[in-house]
Design an enzyme around this catalytic site. Structure first.
Site, PDB file in Angstrom:
ATOM      1  CB  THR A 143       6.481  38.831  51.531  1.00  0.00           C
ATOM      2  OG1 THR A 143       5.372  39.037  50.639  1.00  0.00           O
ATOM      3  CG2 THR A 143       7.749  38.697  50.707  1.00  0.00           C
ATOM      4  CD  GLU A 144       1.826  35.413  51.619  1.00  0.00           C
ATOM      5  OE1 GLU A 144       1.216  35.173  50.573  1.00  0.00           O
ATOM      6  OE2 GLU A 144       3.014  35.038  51.820  1.00  0.00           O
ATOM      7  CB  VAL A 145       5.231  35.399  58.086  1.00  0.00           C
ATOM      8  CG1 VAL A 145       4.403  34.126  58.067  1.00  0.00           C
ATOM      9  CG2 VAL A 145       6.500  35.258  57.255  1.00  0.00           C
ATOM     10  NE  ARG A 146      10.858  38.052  55.880  1.00  0.00           N
ATOM     11  CZ  ARG A 146      12.152  38.142  55.570  1.00  0.00           C
ATOM     12  NH1 ARG A 146      12.637  39.287  55.090  1.00  0.00           N
ATOM     13  NH2 ARG A 146      12.946  37.110  55.734  1.00  0.00           N
ATOM     14  CB  ILE A 147       2.810  42.472  55.852  1.00  0.00           C
ATOM     15  CG1 ILE A 147       2.005  41.396  55.121  1.00  0.00           C
ATOM     16  CG2 ILE A 147       3.917  43.023  54.976  1.00  0.00           C
ATOM     17  CD1 ILE A 147       1.154  41.937  53.983  1.00  0.00           C
TER      18      ILE A 147
END
Length: 244
Positions: free
Chosen positions: A121-125
């Site tokens: 989920t890193e790219v989403r934050i």
């Protein structure tokens, strides 16, 4: 408050991430306590293997945004799991997100329930799966990782097996673990240590080559304006400003 619980049965030490109130997020405190528990188990001649598991419905939600470990501490923890002279087996009956997948990949064997879900989920934050790439990239399929890394989509346990992030999945995790743990109990301690050294050599090459650069990348991204917006949006349960 203890964040890691320890039990032992027939020379297998079970370490449980026990911070369900924040979905076992990787806080500075949890990372430090897990490192201490691994050190103790690694030095204990009565321990043949280690099972890393969790309480609650999430193995780990990734970095604790309210109390994150410094990137160097997470790198050290992942390397510690890989260099430990005893096999570390992940037992997952819940969901795994972001940094939790780094823990999973550092383990020698990983078994999950068929209904577990996974996501980078890193790219989403507004950040990237930088430090956790150290154990992941040498062990997982790069084509599958490209989709998972770039989109942040959830994927199933069966896909995690196909990608190389899991050893196997089963509706009954403990049934699937039984022959694995029995095999480890029947294996000679020194032979296990040397065999693990053979299996992890390429992963440790990645640490030696890339750890400094990926640690710097992680620190830079986490301090960026996009990361601040992404983490604020996450905590406020809204879409970040860049969503179109």
């Amino acid at each position: 408050m203890t964040l890691i619980t320890r039990t032992r049965a027939r020379a297998v030490e079970t370490l449980s991430l026990d911070s369900p109130h924040n979905r076992n997020a990787l806080s500075a405190a949890l990372v430090g306590e897990l490192a201490d528990a691994l050190t103790d188990a690694g030095e204990d001649t009565g321990v043949r293997a280690i099972v890393l598991t969790h309480t609650g419905n999430t193995f780990s939600a990734g970095a604790d945004l309210k109390d994150p470990p410094v990137p160097e501490a997470l790198v050290a923890l992942l390397r510690q799991i890989i260099e430990l002279p005893k096999p570390v087996v992940a037992r997952v009956t819940g969901h795994v997100r972001a940094g939790g997948l780094g823990l999973l990949a550092a383990c020698d064997i990983a078994v999950a329930a068929t209904d577990a879900t996974f996501a980078f989920t890193e790219v989403r934050i507004g950040v990237a799966p930088a430090v956790i790439s150290l154990p992941i990239l040498p062990r997982a399929d790069p084509r599958a990782l490209a989709r998972h890394y770039l989109t942040g989509e959830r994927f199933a346990a069966s896909e995690a097996v196909a990608t190389g992030l899991l050893t196997t999945c089963d509706s009954d995790v403990d049934k699937a673990l039984d022959p694995i743990l029995e095999g480890l109990r029947r294996s000679a301690p020194d032979a296990l240590a040397e065999t693990k050294r053979l299996l992890t050599a390429r992963v440790l090459e990645a640490f030696d080559r890339d750890a400094a650069d990926l640690t710097a990348l992680s620190a830079r991204l986490f301090s960026s304006p996009q990361a601040r917006e992404g983490m604020t949006a996450f905590l406020e349960r809204r879409d970040p400003a860049w969503v179109v």
